[in-house]
Design a protein around this motif. Structure first.
Motif, mmCIF file in Angstrom:
data_model
loop_
_atom_site.group_PDB
_atom_site.id
_atom_site.type_symbol
_atom_site.label_atom_id
_atom_site.label_comp_id
_atom_site.label_asym_id
_atom_site.label_seq_id
_atom_site.Cartn_x
_atom_site.Cartn_y
_atom_site.Cartn_z
ATOM 1 N N LYS A 49 0.975 -12.708 6.423
ATOM 2 C CA LYS A 49 0.371 -11.680 7.133
ATOM 3 C C LYS A 49 0.165 -10.281 5.986
ATOM 4 O O LYS A 49 -0.541 -9.251 6.439
ATOM 5 C CB LYS A 49 1.383 -10.901 8.172
ATOM 6 C CG LYS A 49 1.649 -11.623 9.323
ATOM 7 C CD LYS A 49 2.160 -11.074 10.328
ATOM 8 C CE LYS A 49 2.509 -11.749 11.480
ATOM 9 N NZ LYS A 49 3.368 -11.264 12.789
ATOM 10 N N ASN A 51 2.068 -8.766 4.060
ATOM 11 C CA ASN A 51 2.798 -7.508 4.119
ATOM 12 C C ASN A 51 3.676 -7.435 2.929
ATOM 13 O O ASN A 51 4.685 -6.653 2.799
ATOM 14 C CB ASN A 51 3.562 -7.480 5.240
ATOM 15 C CG ASN A 51 2.904 -7.085 6.514
ATOM 16 O OD1 ASN A 51 1.661 -6.819 6.491
ATOM 17 N ND2 ASN A 51 3.534 -7.347 7.669
ATOM 18 N N ASP A 66 -1.301 4.463 1.207
ATOM 19 C CA ASP A 66 -2.491 3.975 1.758
ATOM 20 C C ASP A 66 -2.383 2.526 1.731
ATOM 21 O O ASP A 66 -2.581 2.093 0.413
ATOM 22 C CB ASP A 66 -3.947 4.389 1.416
ATOM 23 C CG ASP A 66 -5.025 3.757 2.144
ATOM 24 O OD1 ASP A 66 -4.770 2.855 2.836
ATOM 25 O OD2 ASP A 66 -6.198 4.140 2.009
ATOM 26 N N ASN A 68 -3.753 0.152 2.600
ATOM 27 C CA ASN A 68 -5.081 -0.809 2.390
ATOM 28 C C ASN A 68 -5.204 -0.814 0.883
ATOM 29 O O ASN A 68 -6.039 -1.633 0.377
ATOM 30 C CB ASN A 68 -6.026 -0.078 3.069
ATOM 31 C CG ASN A 68 -5.957 -0.172 4.659
ATOM 32 O OD1 ASN A 68 -5.593 -1.369 5.079
ATOM 33 N ND2 ASN A 68 -6.197 0.691 5.657
ATOM 34 N N LYS A 87 9.940 0.330 7.341
ATOM 35 C CA LYS A 87 9.323 0.490 8.626
ATOM 36 C C LYS A 87 8.842 2.094 8.748
ATOM 37 O O LYS A 87 9.190 2.878 8.004
ATOM 38 C CB LYS A 87 10.162 0.196 9.838
ATOM 39 C CG LYS A 87 11.759 0.950 9.684
ATOM 40 C CD LYS A 87 12.685 0.348 10.552
ATOM 41 C CE LYS A 87 14.078 1.118 10.347
ATOM 42 N NZ LYS A 87 15.280 0.493 11.314
ATOM 43 N N ASN A 88 8.207 2.499 9.791
ATOM 44 C CA ASN A 88 7.736 3.529 10.223
ATOM 45 C C ASN A 88 9.308 4.769 10.146
ATOM 46 O O ASN A 88 10.208 4.207 10.690
ATOM 47 C CB ASN A 88 7.040 3.807 11.317
ATOM 48 C CG ASN A 88 5.616 3.390 11.241
ATOM 49 O OD1 ASN A 88 5.005 3.384 10.391
ATOM 50 N ND2 ASN A 88 5.103 2.737 12.414
ATOM 51 N N ASP A 106 4.587 6.656 8.360
ATOM 52 C CA ASP A 106 4.118 6.810 9.794
ATOM 53 C C ASP A 106 3.012 5.974 9.964
ATOM 54 O O ASP A 106 2.516 6.183 11.346
ATOM 55 C CB ASP A 106 4.322 8.279 10.143
ATOM 56 C CG ASP A 106 3.220 8.852 9.343
ATOM 57 O OD1 ASP A 106 2.387 8.340 8.513
ATOM 58 O OD2 ASP A 106 3.003 10.065 9.667
ATOM 59 N N THR A 107 2.271 4.947 9.112
ATOM 60 C CA THR A 107 1.138 4.374 9.740
ATOM 61 C C THR A 107 1.344 2.863 9.503
ATOM 62 O O THR A 107 0.258 2.234 9.694
ATOM 63 C CB THR A 107 -0.069 4.739 8.706
ATOM 64 O OG1 THR A 107 0.581 4.470 7.221
ATOM 65 C CG2 THR A 107 -0.282 6.304 8.543
ATOM 66 N N LEU A 108 2.300 2.389 9.415
ATOM 67 C CA LEU A 108 2.637 0.924 9.505
ATOM 68 C C LEU A 108 2.638 0.376 10.911
ATOM 69 O O LEU A 108 2.949 0.831 11.853
ATOM 70 C CB LEU A 108 3.914 0.588 9.048
ATOM 71 C CG LEU A 108 4.094 0.503 7.441
ATOM 72 C CD1 LEU A 108 5.765 0.302 7.198
ATOM 73 C CD2 LEU A 108 3.408 -0.431 6.749
ATOM 74 N N LYS A 109 1.503 -0.705 10.969
ATOM 75 C CA LYS A 109 1.336 -1.229 12.356
ATOM 76 C C LYS A 109 2.508 -2.608 12.603
ATOM 77 O O LYS A 109 2.623 -2.971 13.582
ATOM 78 C CB LYS A 109 0.013 -1.804 12.385
ATOM 79 C CG LYS A 109 -1.126 -0.904 12.594
ATOM 80 C CD LYS A 109 -2.335 -1.142 12.647
ATOM 81 C CE LYS A 109 -3.326 -0.019 12.661
ATOM 82 N NZ LYS A 109 -4.849 -0.567 12.511
ATOM 83 N N LYS A 110 3.010 -2.896 11.215
ATOM 84 C CA LYS A 110 3.951 -3.957 11.374
ATOM 85 C C LYS A 110 4.899 -3.608 10.289
ATOM 86 O O LYS A 110 4.625 -2.994 9.257
ATOM 87 C CB LYS A 110 3.375 -5.272 11.305
ATOM 88 C CG LYS A 110 2.341 -5.479 10.227
ATOM 89 C CD LYS A 110 1.524 -6.771 10.371
ATOM 90 C CE LYS A 110 0.273 -6.751 9.467
ATOM 91 N NZ LYS A 110 -0.442 -7.821 9.807
#
Length: 400
Positions: A49, A51, A66, A68, A87-88, A106-110
């Motif tokens: 994934k 990560n 960021d 990304n 994690k968040n 606070d922006t992690l989707k996973k």
């Protein structure tokens, strides 16, 4: 908000809160994780994934990361390197190399997995300390000062966990901590939005300039057709305040010498006048150029910073500056610089450079449009700076 002169409470405080603050040690409030083992981890899940990240100090920007743009690494490094899962709501603190930088996640989707170059900070209990308040407290100069004073190592600094746990934290009620965190979060959001707005104007201006000056139908001339060498006016310089400096990166001209050790008697200086085009021979290709403003009329520079007269009947001086100050133009001129050691772009070489220009009326229209855009960009940048000043004020006065 109210102000207080009591040293045991902050200078700036929300109404309704009167209790004195308490000093605790960081290790009493949080747990700090630096690495984890493989037990219970589904290694393939993080690899497939994408990560697993390597973070450095440069990834910690404005208190956030960021992901990304952060570096993802493959299976080989993942198998070998120490790592930690995040994690968040985690706080990350750099501990090696560039120490003391903080980010709130606070922006992690996973969930993600990191290299072990950071500490992951979490409250021992949810009610121990407000996590966002702790992040803002750690973002102040207090932690950075403490980190620099206690870090170990030579070229590569290391922030030791055994020392970090003793970092003093001033705490108040969980509710007041939440109020402080909320207002600082709001300021951060406003700064982010204003930064984005200023960046958008800058990008628009850059694209517009590149589009305008890409016109192939304009007349090709040499700079010597619109610039000329003025008569030399040797100056008697007795103080550094007579000298002006042309800054790099299109920073314009400023009063004073750029070196404290400058020997005035060892250099010849020449008087320059408002409206002339001035540039640094050694750094023209690094954006050292400007039009001399009225406030700098009569100031002096050495022969390494020549000034040239502009024929305003043929070229608008601002149009000239917009043209030459494009990065894809002035960086290109480095190949024409000569000399050993510090290369220089000499006057004759500059005057032989070719540019394209339209008629003077169209130049004036272009300048009018770009000047309006410049004013808008300056306005948005000024708003951004005021927000940053407000944040600095709050960080200085809402904590003790």
């Amino acid at each position: 908000m109210t102000k207080s002169d009591d040293k045991r409470v902050p200078a700036l405080r929300f109404k309704g809160f009167t209790d004195e603050w308490e000093q605790r040690k960081l290790g009493e409030l949080v747990t700090m994780h630096a690495r984890i083992g493989w037990q219970g981890l589904r290694k393939s899940e993080f690899i497939t994934k994408g990560n697993f990240y390597i973070l450095t100090g440069t990834d910690f920007k404005n208190g956030s990361i960021d992901f990304n743009k952060a570096s993802f690494i493959g299976k080989e490094r993942y198998d070998q390197d120490p790592h930690i899962q995040i994690k968040n709501k985690d706080i990350l603190l750099t501990k090696d190399g560039t120490i003391g930088k903080v980010a709130y996640i606070d922006t992690l989707k996973k969930p993600a997995t990191l290299n072990a170059g950071v500490y992951v900070i979490r409250p021992i209990y949810k009610s121990t300390i407000n996590q966002k308040y702790l992040f803002h407290y750690l973002s102040t100069f207090r932690l950075l000062k403490y980190a620099n004073q206690t870090a170990t190592g030579g070229t590569i600094k290391h922030l030791n966990q055994k020392i970090l746990v003793s970092f003093p934290i001033k705490t108040t009620s969980f509710i007041e901590e939440g109020r402080i965190a909320d207002i600082l979060d709001l300021i951060n959001k406003l700064i982010t939005l204003q930064q984005r707005k200023a960046d958008d104007y800058f990008q628009y201006k850059t694209q517009l300039i590149n589009t305008i000056f890409a016109n192939k139908n304009w007349q090709i001339i040499k700079l010597r057709d619109v610039l000329s060498v003025p008569k030399e006016e040797l100056a008697n310089v007795t103080t550094k305040s007579q000298i002006m400096t042309v800054k790099l990166n299109l920073g314009g001209v400023i009063n004073g010498a750029n070196r404290d050790t400058l020997n005035l008697s060892a250099t010849k200086y020449y008087i320059r006048h408002a409206g002339q085009f001035i540039f640094g021979k050694q750094n023209f290709f690094n954006g050292s150029m400007a039009i001399i403003p009225k406030a700098m009329d009569g100031k002096v520079t050495s022969q390494d910073v020549p000034a040239l007269n502009i024929n305003n009947e043929k070229i608008n001086s601002k149009f000239l500056l917009y043209y030459l100050s494009r990065r894809n133009f002035y960086k290109h001129t480095e190949r024409f610089a000569t000399g050993t050691g510090s290369k220089r772009l000499h006057v004759d070489t500059l005057l032989n450079l070719k540019i394209r220009i339209p008629d003077i009326s169209y130049q004036n229209q272009i300048v009018s449009t770009l000047t309006l855009l410049d004013k808008k960009l300056q306005l948005e940048t000024a708003k951004l700076n005021k927000l940053k000043q407000l944040k600095h004020f709050l960080l200085q006065n809402m904590f003790i």
